[in-house]
Every structure is written in structure tokens, then in C-alpha cells.
Design a protein around this motif. Structure first.
Motif, PDB file in Angstrom:
ATOM      1  N   ALA A 263       0.844  -1.204   0.000  1.00  0.00           N
ATOM      2  CA  ALA A 263       0.000   0.000   0.000  1.00  0.00           C
ATOM      3  C   ALA A 263       0.871   1.243   0.000  1.00  0.00           C
ATOM      4  O   ALA A 263       0.542   2.244  -0.621  1.00  0.00           O
ATOM      5  N   LEU A 266       3.302   0.896  -3.589  1.00  0.00           N
ATOM      6  CA  LEU A 266       2.591   0.778  -4.873  1.00  0.00           C
ATOM      7  C   LEU A 266       1.303   1.565  -4.786  1.00  0.00           C
ATOM      8  O   LEU A 266       1.243   2.724  -5.102  1.00  0.00           O
ATOM      9  N   SER A 267       0.249   0.932  -4.296  1.00  0.00           N
ATOM     10  CA  SER A 267      -1.033   1.612  -4.173  1.00  0.00           C
ATOM     11  C   SER A 267      -1.917   0.748  -3.294  1.00  0.00           C
ATOM     12  O   SER A 267      -1.808  -0.477  -3.307  1.00  0.00           O
ATOM     13  N   SER A 268      -2.792   1.403  -2.513  1.00  0.00           N
ATOM     14  CA  SER A 268      -3.566   0.630  -1.551  1.00  0.00           C
ATOM     15  C   SER A 268      -4.559  -0.299  -2.232  1.00  0.00           C
ATOM     16  O   SER A 268      -4.976  -1.292  -1.671  1.00  0.00           O
TER      17      SER A 268
END
Lengths: 299, 378
Positions: A263, A266-268
Motif C-alpha cells: 500500500a 505501490l497503491s492501496s
């Protein structure tokens, strides 16, 4: 570096909650070879019951006494709920095919989840802010709150306690015996029913602590949160090796840290998806989980 | 056969008599199209009550152009199909103007019917599409979503002078559109966005993304989502020692935000149209007093007041033009009306029916956990 350490702290906190919940899955699986899908919903139920107890007692007790009494009372209530669950949903089906018990578990999960919604409503409920003093410690740019320390310390104490209970006491030995072979254990004079009930009591009580931590740390609780925490804990139990107690602890911690790093870097939205990729990879490389033992196939 | 003829005769007589008396008295019919039942019932009922209150006040002063006002209400239940049926019904009933509806969907479904009948319509719908059809009959009395974005960007750069801006949204259409619009307007004003990302709504644990944002050293973190996540984001920001300001979009404006954020709520900014009781205008104070005295409750929300302003402005235009010709009234509203003292602030309309100026305000939550206005458009 600070960022990385902060993510580790975040990950460890949520990881120890996963670990507490995962222990319930792993213990029941160890003894009954049953995935107790209703376990996550017991965790959600404990968050609601804990909130009710806190609201009833708030003001009458000092914060420390309030926390201790809430924890003990909630653990007792959820342990009883766990025993009732075992009696009504699993014991009548113990001799039935495995699939019947799994369906029964899913049914129980829905009953508890919707029961919570009917009693407390579909809107999120919120824990009061002032139970644990909102103190933050600044360790050279890495922030850790009193609540996080509490979560980490209590989780570790409970897990170590469980480890000693299972490995050093008579009841713990009986539990391990049942996990290996229930029929042989019964022949050796072990009261298998009593062991199973004990397993549900301990697993549910640990899940109750997890639920209370979720409520006190994240504050907002919803009737359907049991599903997502249950699923994460289930994955944690499998990663560590289901049926293996240190495995569940390790799996929970790893999953928490893995989630936080994905998260954070990278991205949640990828955290959940990549969690399953990790699960699949581990299942391919080590089908029994990281700490699971290879069981010889019966011929 | 004979009987049928008699009935017809009576019917004709009745029509002539009543029609005559109505003509003589001179009634101006005003329609209310609102969700009186269903999910938005409280809003719809509040609009209806408010309109009836204003009409009663006007009638008590002798009406307009020597004629009394009459209200005809139609319940659209917040559903598009019902909205179209309501529009037909109100047009057939002979209204000259319709107040409503509360939802953008219902307002839009009814728009073409009122347009073809030449009936004026004023709504509080915030969807940007409402004014894009080119209907001269439609007037929007509230501020659209795009106005919130513009206001937010101006608040950031002209008032707060933020140098490093971080934006977060969730994955909902509303949130993504609002946050993207804010980003666009910030760039238009030359602002510096250091981070823009999304959270999964309801996932509770936002520390990973906030820790990442912390490494960009922002002056402000904007969240264009809902209060259930916003309150937690604010609390976890403080827990992680992030010194940046927090600014929440309109959906963070909910008492639950304060509960979720706890002490961390203090100092947070929220951007929204004002609460009814925060309106500083004399007309507002007067109206709220009258409403409370009549109904012993407060209006459901600011949206009631937007609709009331729609009615007031139309009645004012009728008086000014001394005409019931909707074409003339619309022309007056579009081109001649300037800064009419509305309950929700000065009112003027652009030629497409959009209200000019924005009612948005920026609030800061004080140590008393109350809202304090820190910025508004003049």
C-alpha cells in the motif's frame, strides 16, 4: 529509511491483529480439520459488545480499570458465543461429510453478521476517542502511538502465553494429541469434546481481543467488517501453515507488513490483490505454508 | 342517454362557474415537485413546507399583481419515472413555475417537459449536466460540483498559499470527479500538486498511504471522499506526526467526522455550502424564525433554502415585470436581475440558468468542536 521503518510499525500493528484472529482459525482447523468461517464475525461481534460495555461503564471507572474489565467481559462473552457456535453449528455435523460443516460455517457467519446489523443497525458505530490517551512517541521521525504499543505488547504476551499453554500444559498436550489423531486420543482416555470446547473458548477469546483492538485502534466499526478481517486472518493462517500455532503468528505479521509495504510503495488498491498473489505463490512453493510440516500421505 | 346528457350539462355548468370564479379571483399556480415519500422524504417535505410558508406570507400581504398564489404539490419519490409523470401533471394543472426537485436525476427527467410547456423550473440539483441542455425554462439555484472545485483551488492558493499539495480520493465516481476537478483548478491557478492518489473506501487502515505522502512533505492533504474515511484519515495523519493541514470536501461535513477524528478534528478544514443556521443574511434569519414558529422544527438542510430562494426570485421577477408571461420572466432573470438579496446570498443568473457566484465556504473546526468560517467568496 524513516518511511520504511514507519511502514514496518504500521504493518506490525495490523499484523498482530491479524495474527490474533488467525490463531482462532488455525486452532480450530488443527483440532477439527474445519475452517471456521464464522470466526471473523465473532471478531466483529466482539467489537460491538466491547463498545456496549465501554459505553455502559464509561465514567464510573478509571480508564485502566475500564479497559481491563471491558477486555475480560468481552472475552468471556465471545468465548461463550464460540462454544454455542460449536454446539449448534458444528457438533451435530461432526460425523457428516466435511462439506456440510463448511456450509454450516458459512451459514453461521451470515447469521452473526446479519444479527449484528439487526441489533446495531447498518451505519458504522464509533469508539470513543478518549479511552487510551492519545500519546505519540517520536523515535527519530518514526511515530508510534501508545495504542500501537498496547496492541503489540498485549498481542505478544497472549501469543507467548498460548504457545506455553499448548506446549507445556496437560490440556495443551491433549489438544496436540487430538490434532494428530482424534480416535487414538480418545483411546488414550482424552475427553475429546472437552478439548474441542477448550479450543473454541481460547480461539474465540483471542479473536475477541483482536476485535477490541480493531475498535480501539481504528475507531470505526461496521457490521460486515468480520468478513474482511476474517479473510485476511484466514490467509495469514494459510501462509504460516494452517493448524500450526507459531505459523499463524508469523503469517499474521508477514501479511500485515506485506500489506503495508504494497500500500505504501505501490497503491492501496493493489494491497489486497497482491496478497492473494502471495498466497498463491506460497501455496505453489510450499503447499503446507511456511511453518507447516509435510504430512506423510496415508496409503 | 338522457342521463349522460344531464351529467354533461352539470359538468359544464360546474366548470363554467368555478372557472369563472377562479378567473375573477385570479390565482397564480405554483408547482412543487419534490420527494415527499421515499429515501429523501425529509428533504422533500421540508421543501414543500417551506414553499407553502412563503406562499402564505405573500398571500397575507395581498398576493402578487393582485392575485393570490396557490400551491400544487406532486410527489416524485426521488425516482426519474415519477418525476416525468409529475411534470406532466403539474403542466396540465396550469402552473407557471415549478420548485424542485431535490435530486438531480428527477430535475433532469422533468426538464424537457417543462421546457416544451414553457413552465419555469428551479432546482437545487448539483449535477453539471442540468444546465447543459440549453432550456430557457431551467434555473439552478445551488452551486454545482464544479464550483466547489474552483472554490477549493482558490482557498488553497489565494487564502492559504499552500506550496505543496497532496490530494486523495476514493474510487467512487463522485469522489474521483470532484478530486480531479480540484486538481485541474489548482493547476490552472499555478499550484503545485506533489501527490495524487486513491484509497479504498472502508479499509480503515490508511497509515501506509499517509506514510508515503509524508515523505513528500506536503503543506496540505485534501480528501475528496466521505466522512467515514475522512475522519480516520485525519486521526491517522496526526498519529503519524504529519504536520500538514487537512482539508475535506463537502461529504466530510457530518457530525460523525468529529467523532471519528476525535481530538484530531481540531484545526481541520471542511469545504461545503453553509448550514442553514450559519447564513449571515437578514432574510435568512427572518425566514428560519418564521419556519421554526410555523413547524416547530428546522428546515431539513440548506437545500430547502436553495429551493425557497428559487421561489422568491421568481415571485420577485413577476412583480418587476408585472407579467405572468414566463418568457418575459425568464428574460428578466437571465439578463436584468442582479444580486437579489436571497436567503442563501446574492442571486444572479447566467444566460444558461446557472446561478452566478458560489455559496461555498471554508470552515475550520475550532477547539470547541464547532465550525468557524475562515473563507468565502465575496
Amino acid at each position: 529509511m524513516e518511511i520504511f521503518l514507519q511502514q514496518l510499525v504500521n504493518g506490525l500493528t495490523i499484523g498482530s491483529i491479524y495474527a490474533l484472529v488467525a490463531l482462532g482459525y488455525t486452532m480450530v482447523y488443527g483440532v477439527l480439520k474445519l475452517i471456521n468461517f464464522a470466526h471473523g464475525d465473532l471478531v466483529a461481534l466482539s467489537a460491538y459488545i466491547g463498545l456496549v460495555i465501554m459505553m455502559q461503564l464509561a465514567g464510573a471507572l478509571s480508564p485502566a480499570a475500564l479497559i481491563i474489565i471491558t477486555f475480560l467481559a468481552t472475552m468471556v462473552i465471545i468465548a461463550i458465543a464460540g462454544v454455542i457456535l460449536e454446539r449448534t453449528a458444528y457438533r451435530p455435523l461432526r460425523k457428516a461429510p466435511r462439506l456440510s460443516a463448511v456450509v454450516s460455517a458459512l451459514g453461521a457467519s451470515l447469521v452473526i453478521e446479519n444479527g449484528i446489523m439487526l441489533i446495531w443497525g447498518p451505519m458504522p458505530r464509533i469508539y470513543p476517542a478518549s479511552i487510551v490517551p492519545n500519546v505519540n512517541y517520536d523515535l527519530h521521525g518514526v511515530y508510534i502511538s501508545l495504542m500501537q504499543i498496547l496492541v503489540l505488547v498485549i498481542s505478544f504476551v497472549l501469543m507467548i502465553g498460548l504457545y506455553f499453554f499448548v506446549n507445556k500444559t496437560k490440556l495443551g498436550t491433549a489438544m496436540r494429541a487430538c490434532a494428530i489423531d482424534q480416535d487414538a486420543a480418545r483411546l488414550m482416555g482424552i475427553d475429546v469434546n472437552r478439548v474441542i470446547v477448550t479450543t473454541f473458548i481460547i480461539g474465540s477469546a483471542l479473536g475477541a481481543v483482536g476485535g477490541l483492538f480493531i475498535g480501539m485502534y481504528y475507531r470505526g466499526i461496521t457490521f460486515n467488517m468480520g468478513w474482511i478481517y476474517g479473510l485476511n486472518a484466514f490467509v495469514a493462517a494459510i501462509i504460516g501453515g494452517i493448524g500450526n500455532i507459531p505459523g499463524a503468528m508469523l503469517g499474521g505479521m508477514l501479511l500485515g507488513i506485506f500489506n503495508a509495504l504494497i500500500a505504501g510503495y505501490l497503491s492501496s488498491s493493489w494491497a489486497m490483490a497482491l496478497t492473494y498473489v502471495l498466497l498463491i505463490v506460497i501455496m505453489i512453493i510450499r503447499p503446507t505454508g511456511i511453518l507447516g510440516e509435510r504430512v506423510a500421505e496415508k496409503v | 342517454m338522457k342521463r349522460k346528457g344531464l351529467v354533461a350539462l352539470v359538468a359544464l355548468l360546474v366548470t363554467v362557474l368555478f372557472g369563472f370564479s377562479a378567473m375573477a379571483e385570479g390565482v397564480i399556480k405554483i408547482g412543487v415537485q419534490a420527494p415527499i415519500t421515499g429515501k429523501f422524504a425529509s428533504e422533500g417535505q421540508s421543501i414543500d413546507k417551506a414553499v407553502r410558508l412563503i406562499v402564505k406570507q405573500v398571500n397575507a400581504k395581498g398576493g402578487i399583481l393582485g392575485k393570490k398564489l396557490e400551491v400544487i404539490t406532486c410527489d416524485d419519490e426521488g425516482k426519474a419515472v415519477k418525476a416525468a409523470i409529475c411534470a406532466r401533471k403539474l403542466v396540465d394543472a396550469g402552473v407557471i413555475a415549478v420548485i424542485g426537485s431535490y435530486t438531480s436525476t428527477c430535475a433532469e427527467a422533468a426538464e424537457p417537459i417543462y421546457y416544451r410547456a414553457g413552465v419555469l423550473q428551479t432546482s437545487d440539483g448539483t449535477s453539471d449536466t442540468l444546465v447543459k441542455h440549453g432550456y430557457w425554462t431551467f434555473f439552478r439555484n445551488s452551486s454545482p460540483n464544479s464550483a466547489e472545485a474552483k472554490f477549493t483551488a482558490e482557498f488553497f492558493l489565494k487564502k492559504q498559499h499552500y506550496k505543496r499539495i497532496a490530494l486523495i480520493s476514493d474510487y467512487s465516481t463522485f469522489s474521483v470527479n470532484l478530486t480531479n476537478a480540484v486538481a485541474k483548478d489548482i493547476k490552472k491557478l499555478g499550484g503545485n500538486i506533489v501527490y495524487q492518489g486513491k484509497i479504498v473506501s472502508g479499509s480503515q487502515n490508511f497509515t501506509p498511504i499517509l506514510t508515503k505522502i509524508k515523505s513528500y512533505h506536503p503543506d496540505v492533504i485534501y480528501f475528496g471522499g466521505y466522512y467515514t474515511d475522512g475522519g480516520l484519515i485525519r486521526a491517522q495523519m496526526v498519529q503519524l506526526g504529519i504536520k500538514a493541514d487537512f482539508v475535506g470536501g463537502d461529504s466530510n461535513d457530518n457530525p460523525e467526522f468529529l467523532k471519528l477524528a476525535g481530538k484530531a478534528a481540531v484545526g481541520a478544514y471542511l469545504i461545503n455550502v453553509p448550514l442553514p443556521n450559519m447564513l449571515p443574511y437578514p432574510a435568512a434569519k427572518e425566514f428560519l424564525k418564521a419556519y421554526r414558529e410555523t413547524y416547530h422544527e428546522n428546515p431539513a438542510s440548506i437545500w430547502t433554502l436553495f429551493n425557497v430562494d428559487g421561489l422568491r426570485v421568481i415571485l420577485y421577477a413577476i412583480q418587476q415585470t408585472k407579467s405572468l408571461d414566463t418568457k418575459k420572466i425568464a428574460h428578466y432573470l437571465h439578463y436584468e436581475l442582479k444580486d437579489f438579496p436571497g436567503i442563501t446570498g446574492p442571486i444572479s443568473f447566467a444566460p444558461n440558468g446557472e446561478r452566478i457566484g458560489s455559496a461555498y465556504m471554508a470552515y475550520q473546526i475550532g477547539p470547541d468542536l464547532k465550525y468557524h468560517i475562515v473563507y468565502k467568496e465575496k
